[in-house]
Structures are given as C-alpha cells and as structure tokens.
Design an enzyme around this catalytic site. Sequence first.
Site, PDB file in Angstrom:
ATOM      1  CB  CYS A 179      -0.969  -0.081   1.219  1.00 48.83           C
ATOM      2  SG  CYS A 179      -1.851   1.506   1.384  1.00 48.83           S
TER       3      CYS A 179
ATOM      4  CE  LYS B 117     -10.342  -3.009   3.902  1.00 50.40           C
ATOM      5  NZ  LYS B 117     -10.985  -1.648   3.574  1.00 50.40           N
TER       6      LYS B 117
ATOM      7  CB  VAL C  61      -3.388   0.435   6.018  1.00 50.96           C
ATOM      8  CG1 VAL C  61      -4.074  -0.842   6.910  1.00 50.96           C
ATOM      9  CG2 VAL C  61      -3.382   0.141   4.576  1.00 50.96           C
TER      10      VAL C  61
ATOM     11  CD  GLU D 262      -7.880   9.724   5.696  1.00 48.20           C
ATOM     12  OE1 GLU D 262      -7.360  10.317   4.840  1.00 48.20           O
ATOM     13  OE2 GLU D 262      -8.810   9.177   5.482  1.00 48.20           O
ATOM     14  CB  SER D 263      -0.898   8.486   4.210  1.00 50.27           C
ATOM     15  OG  SER D 263      -1.522   9.495   3.096  1.00 50.27           O
TER      16      SER D 263
END
Lengths: 224, 224
Positions: B9, B36, B49, B61-62
């Site tokens: 990811c 999941k 993720v 949230e990245s």
Amino acid sequence: MRLYSMKFCPYAQRTRLVLAAKRIRNEVVNINLVTKPDWFFYRNPLGKVPCLEFDGKVIFESLITADYLDEVYPSPYLLNSTDPFRKAQDRILIEMFNMVHSNLYKLYRAKLDVEDSWKGPIGGIQKGLTIFEEELTKREIKFFGGENPGMVDYMIWPWMERLPTLPILSHEKFKVEMENFPNLAKWISDMKEDSAVKESHISPENHARFITGFLSGNPDGLLC
Amino acid sequence: MRLYSMKFCPYAQRTRLVLAAKRIRNEVVNINLVTKPDWFFYRNPLGKVPCLEFDGKVIFESLITADYLDEVYPSPYLLNSTDPFRKAQDRILIEMFNMVHSNLYKLYRAKLDVEDSWKGPIGGIQKGLTIFEEELTKREIKFFGGENPGMVDYMIWPWMERLPTLPILSHEKFKVEMENFPNLAKWISDMKEDSAVKESHISPENHARFITGFLSGNPDGLLC
C-alpha cells in the site's frame, strides 16, 4: 491580503470563515469560474479558488490556506495547537466529513425525483452526520472547537449551510431529518449566531438557485 | 507504536517512510485488505491503512499520521516548521502530486495495450512530473527538503517507486521517459540511497505482480 473567491463556492467559504473569525483585513476578488481569466492561472496553475495572495506570494487549497492563516494569525487559534493528538483527531474529522459533502454532490447530480437515484447518497450523508452527532455528544461542549467555533466547525459549515437545499431541489421529496441529530441541530442554530458565519451566509433558496443554474450550465449573474 | 499497514500500500508506505526517517521504534501489523478482520474497524471505522496505534489512541490518513509524527518526533523535522509559507508551499506540492498518482491508477485500470486508453492519463502524469522537475530546478538543492529528504520527498516517493511498473504492465509499450526530467531522474537515484527508502523498497517487478494480481481480484499471497 487578497482572497480570490467565488460567492457560492463552499471551499472558498472555508477560507472566508477563517479570515472573518480572525478579523484579518482582506479584499475579495470574485473569479468567474465558468470563463476564468487568463491572469488567474498565473496565481494558481490549477485555476481554482480559494487562492490567497499576500506580499507577492500565493497559496491555495482550502485546508492549506486555513492552516496557514491559523499559524500566522494565532488569535484565536482554531486548531488546538498545544496537543498534536487532538490536532490529528480534528484533521481526521474534517477528512471524514467528505462522506457528507461527496454524497451531497452526488445528490445534486442525481435526479432527485427518482427515489432509486438518491437512496445511496442519502445513506452516506446520514452515516456521515452520525459520526459528527456522536463526536459532539462525546465532547460535551457547544462547538467542536469548544466554547467557540474552531477549525472543524468552520471547515464543515459550508456544506451544513447547504443541506437545506435538498428539500427545495427535490420538491420536498427529501430532507435530512434533523430531529435524528439533536446535538447537530443545536450546533447549527449556535453556528448561525456566530459573526464569522453571518458574514458569508447565503440562504438555502439562493444556494438552490445557484445550484440549479450551475447544473443547467447557466449560472450567469449568480457567479460573483 | 504500532502501525497497521499492508506491504504494497503506497499510503501506508508514506507512514513507514516517516517512521524510518525518524528512527521511531514500531511494530508493523499487516492487514489483509481483501478480507478485513472485524476488529480492525474498531481501530479505524473506515477500515483503511495506514493506521497508527499508541497509548490506546488511534490516528489514520497518511498525511495526518505523517504530520503527527513530525510534530511529536521533531528530530529531524521533515516539514519546515519555522516558515509557515514554506510549509504551505510544501503541502500544496504534495496535493499537486495527485495529478501523478490519480493518473497512474487510471493507467492501471486502463487497457495498456490500447493506445487510446492511456493517452489522457499519460499526459496527466507528464504534466504532474513537469511541476516537480521545475520545482527541483528552482530549489537548486538535492532533495525537495534540502540536503536530506523532507516531507515532500517521502510523501511522493511511493508512486515514484511504482512508475517503472508501467513498461512492465504495458509490455514495453509505454514508459515515462526520464531523460525529459533530468533533475527528477537524479533525485530518484539519490532517494534510492536513502536508508528510510531502502527499508520499504519493493522492486518494480514485484509491484507489477501485486498490481496484476490485485486487478484480477487475486492478490493472495502478496497481500501481507
């Protein structure tokens, strides 16, 4: 401080709310977003509002302009600046509001008189509002920001102001039943009393007129 | 500090890069994103993720996880923290990279052997890369962050690492000609020498295998 804006743009309204809450002197230049002037692309290559210009510098993207203003004009701070975890939580909440506004746009583009085309987006809006209803209950305070509106309050407000367009555009076939969201209903009436909110407030009827015009490709006379 | 992640990811890779750059001790729990586990939704109601867990708290949230880590573990700062304008500029750059990665996903979903289906997205990627090539030229320094990689470098890297999947997936019909982007080409080879980048690096061949599997609905064995 100059803000390139458009009267009916909810993203530009975010920046206007922050400017108003902090009483930052600024001039507003409304941009015709249908026939954008060439010179505007020299400010923002993406050609979008809001766009802030100051000291020969330019920044854009609604959340980035809001964060910048919050940092440079910290009185009052809108995002809790002393607690990084709370700040992250507030930013996550603002991201989660996408569930409401992305589905609101889906509804605008759907045929609101055909039930099948609005069931999905309506469910999405209600799911999104539930998150905010529960968060407000958990925080046990007037606004998401505390005793006064903070970043979350101002960043989600533009679309909360537009929710009452749904019964107008659907000829009363659909509305969000606010009795299912008692804390949010109270929050909405409290927000309407806020002086920053009052400055950029537009009635549901005028929002609905703009949206109808915009979707039919004829928003002229309503754009600026 | 626990990171819920998934090996392939790109968003989770953003958080992994920040954790590695700051040498923050953490354990990684890889989540099967196809099936999941229920308990994961108690961490992140969106089920996505990256998701960081620490002291009984959770954030996701990245970009939000990256900003949080940058604030709490400021050594080294990745986003210039003393100059709000530079910080805003860097955030705008990261947003503008959407032009590259959204078009990369369009290409993944297009039929890469049919020229018409990739012309638009390819143009979008090249336009996006041009912005970064010019910015790097303007900054006259090794990385967007200066002498060392900073927030812009790490936030865009995951998709730059995946660009070489295009000739593999299109059977050599298409690749981004990096000779048109000499500064970015140099930047890519410098980034590959960075220890944080090395930690999460995956070869173009393995990325391509995962993407092929994922698109065919059969990424098993590659997910974790």
